[in-house]
Design an enzyme around this catalytic site. Structure first.
Site, PDB file in Angstrom:
ATOM      1  N   GLY A 115      29.009  61.232  48.799  1.00 22.54           N
ATOM      2  CA  GLY A 115      30.175  61.006  49.651  1.00 22.54           C
ATOM      3  C   GLY A 115      29.875  60.445  51.018  1.00 22.54           C
ATOM      4  N   ARG A 124      31.693  54.852  51.830  1.00  9.72           N
ATOM      5  CA  ARG A 124      32.158  54.436  53.162  1.00  9.72           C
ATOM      6  C   ARG A 124      32.941  53.127  53.110  1.00  9.72           C
ATOM      7  NH1 ARG A 124      29.691  51.624  57.601  1.00  9.72           N
ATOM      8  NH2 ARG A 124      27.986  51.054  56.198  1.00  9.72           N
ATOM      9  N   LYS A 141      28.127  50.958  37.997  1.00 11.21           N
ATOM     10  CA  LYS A 141      27.009  50.166  37.521  1.00 11.21           C
ATOM     11  C   LYS A 141      25.880  50.278  38.540  1.00 11.21           C
ATOM     12  CE  LYS A 141      27.708  45.507  39.372  1.00 11.21           C
ATOM     13  NZ  LYS A 141      26.373  45.272  39.885  1.00 11.21           N
ATOM     14  N   LYS A 188      40.793  43.722  39.525  1.00 11.04           N
ATOM     15  CA  LYS A 188      41.402  42.630  40.290  1.00 11.04           C
ATOM     16  C   LYS A 188      42.728  42.223  39.658  1.00 11.04           C
ATOM     17  CE  LYS A 188      37.160  40.675  42.223  1.00 11.04           C
ATOM     18  NZ  LYS A 188      37.579  40.755  43.638  1.00 11.04           N
ATOM     19  N   GLU A 196      28.415  33.755  45.178  1.00 14.63           N
ATOM     20  CA  GLU A 196      28.371  34.527  46.410  1.00 14.63           C
ATOM     21  C   GLU A 196      27.649  33.722  47.481  1.00 14.63           C
ATOM     22  OE1 GLU A 196      27.854  39.015  45.669  1.00 14.63           O
ATOM     23  OE2 GLU A 196      26.707  38.078  44.058  1.00 14.63           O
ATOM     24  N   HIS A 247      29.775  42.021  34.900  1.00 12.81           N
ATOM     25  CA  HIS A 247      30.953  41.345  35.454  1.00 12.81           C
ATOM     26  C   HIS A 247      31.351  40.120  34.623  1.00 12.81           C
ATOM     27  CE1 HIS A 247      30.872  44.038  38.709  1.00 12.81           C
ATOM     28  NE2 HIS A 247      30.140  43.361  39.558  1.00 12.81           N
TER      29      HIS A 247
END
EC number: 1.1.1.49
Length: 484
Positions: free
Chosen positions: A18, A24, A148, A182, A216, A240
């Site tokens: 956590g 976060r 994953k 998504k 990316e 993915h």
């Protein structure tokens, strides 16, 4: 446009790890946004569990800081923050020992949904699952969420499945892939199975090829240690991109429920042909200007791990026989952009003559950064001078098409976490599906590792290695330009 919100039943969500980066950046802000939207009731509770020594007040401060940093609407929803934090608590816990488990067991309330988010490395999955049972926190209302990478190869994925199965039934295990949360990915199913317009054309008779790109612009960043052990094939392609391939290629399920959808996805994976070595290109980014090279970021001077992979795949079934699927993903590319492009065949005969040029319809499903769907159609170029043709897009960008202020849709983690609470596994991977994906990917990786092949260098900010371009050029095709 505001999306319709259906409140979920009261629940306790325990986030193991956590205080980690995923909690976060993604999990805690996602929960706050669902609270602000009214989907989480005032009696829903979030319990952080980790080794860091802090009390409830300290953890609430941590959660507040995370929301302020990673929720772009935090300032607008500041009136909700105190109410949300009132339902947040923390337990200091040792995942491999017994410290803290009695306190956690006393904190979790009986008679409600219990969701346990394993936001930790897979090496701790078995320890957490075992202790949840030992301390009486696993019952029929319990679900576990695992991130994953689910395994490093087929053997390790099977081991993980076996360990989890000792303590939880398959319907209680949620293997999360945020790409499936998504909005556009789900809209892909709506476009395919909700419109008669496309389904009759969705086969090798009319589709020339399909491209799936997940590009990316960033490098490995602070994930260098993990990434150098995984590489693009394990980190992105096996999960993915495999999921996107399944959704674009699968047969219509009998109904929209978890097992019906996942059964059809599994059939796609099992129908994939082995990938020939000359149909795969691996690359590794080099320094360019201020951008560091891959080996510097992972601190491995002789690293042979790929930061880019492109391949051509074939599905041997009646629908797709003969239609190639081109998949590519990489880091430090020109732009951050993800899309699926369904490239239809040319008309069998042009009545307009050779001077009209060659034209194809392309259906593009844009996943990021701007979600939407675009259909390219051929029209006459305005003006005199004969029948000149040009291609124009019919563009439906969600933010423009669904309201002036854009749609108020939850992001992927918001949707998926709420699906866990509702007990809906449609957008989560089943154990046999994960194993089948590794069974397809492992031989590709094994060829590289046994042969000691070095990835092809490519410049940061480029479209990847030139050899990836040749993967399509030799077939008389070309990749679509990477652009945001």
């Amino acid at each position: 446009m505001v999306s319709r919100v259906i409140p979920v039943d009261p629940f306790d969500l325990v986030v193991f790890g956590g205080t980690g980066d995923l909690a976060r950046r993604k999990i805690l802000p996602a929960l706050f946004r669902r609270f602000c939207a009214g989907q989480m009731g005032a009696n829903a509770r979030v319990i952080g569990a980790a080794r860091a020594d802090m009390d409830d007040a300290g953890y609430r401060s941590f959660v507040s800081d995370a929301i302020a940093e990673f929720d772009p609407d935090a300032a607008r929803h500041k009136d909700h923050l105190d109410s949300f934090l009132a339902n947040v608590s923390y337990v200091v816990l040792d995942a491999k020992g017994d410290a803290g488990w009695d306190k956690l067991a006393a904190t979790v309330q009986k008679g409600r949904v219990h969701a346990y988010y394993f936001s930790v490395g897979p090496g701790l999955f078995g320890d957490l699952a075992q202790r949840l049972h030992t301390y009486g926190m696993a019952d029929a209302n319990s679900r576990i969420v695992v991130e994953k990478p689910f395994g490093h190869d087929l053997a390790s994925a099977r081991d993980l499945n076996r360990v989890l199965a000792q303590h939880f039934d398959e319907h209680q295990v949620y293997r999360i892939d945020h790409y499936l949360g998504k909005e556009t990915v789900q809209n892909l199913m709506a476009v395919r199975f909700g419109n008669m317009l496309f389904e009759p054309l969705w086969n090798s008779q009319y589709v020339d090829h399909i491209q799936i790109t997940v590009a990316e612009s960033v490098g490995v960043g602070g994930r260098g240690d993990y990434y150098d052990r995984a590489g693009a094939m394990r980190d992105m392609m096996q999960n993915h991109l495999m999921q996107l391939l399944c959704l674009i290629a699968m047969e219509p399920p009998a109904k929209f429920d978890p097992d019906a959808v996942r059964d059809e996805k599994l059939k796609v994976i099992r129908a994939l042909d082995p990938v020939a070595p000359d149909n795969v290109v691996r690359g590794q980014y080099e320094a360019d200007g201020d951008a560091p090279d891959y080996r510097t970021q992972v601190e491995t001077p002789d690293s042979r791990t790929e930061s880019f992979v492109a391949l051509k795949a074939h599905i041997s079934n009646w629908r797709w026989a003969g239609t190639p699927f081109y998949l590519r993903t990489g880091k430090r590319l020109k732009d951050r952009a993800s899309e699926i492009a369904v490239v239809f065949k040319e008309a069998p005969h042009s009545i307009f003559g050779a001077e009209a040029g060659r034209h194809r319809n392309i259906l593009t499903i844009k996943l990021q950064p701007n979600e939407g769907i675009e259909l390219g159609v051929t029209i006459k170029e305005p003006g005199p001078g004969g029948m000149r043709l040009l291609d124009v897009p019919l563009d439906m960008t969600f933010a423009e098409a669904l309201g002036e202020d854009g749609p108020d849709f939850p992001d992927a983690y918001e949707r998926l976490i709420m699906d866990v609470i509702r007990g809906n596994q449609t957008l989560f991977m089943r154990g046999d599906e994960v194993e089948a994906a590794w069974q397809w990917a492992d031989p590709v990786i094994q060829v590289w590792e046994e042969g000691g092949e070095t990835p092809i260098p490519y410049a940061s900010g480029s479209a990847g290695p030139d050899d990836a371009l040749m993967l399509m050029h030799r077939d008389g095709r070309r990749w679509r330009e990477i652009k945001a």
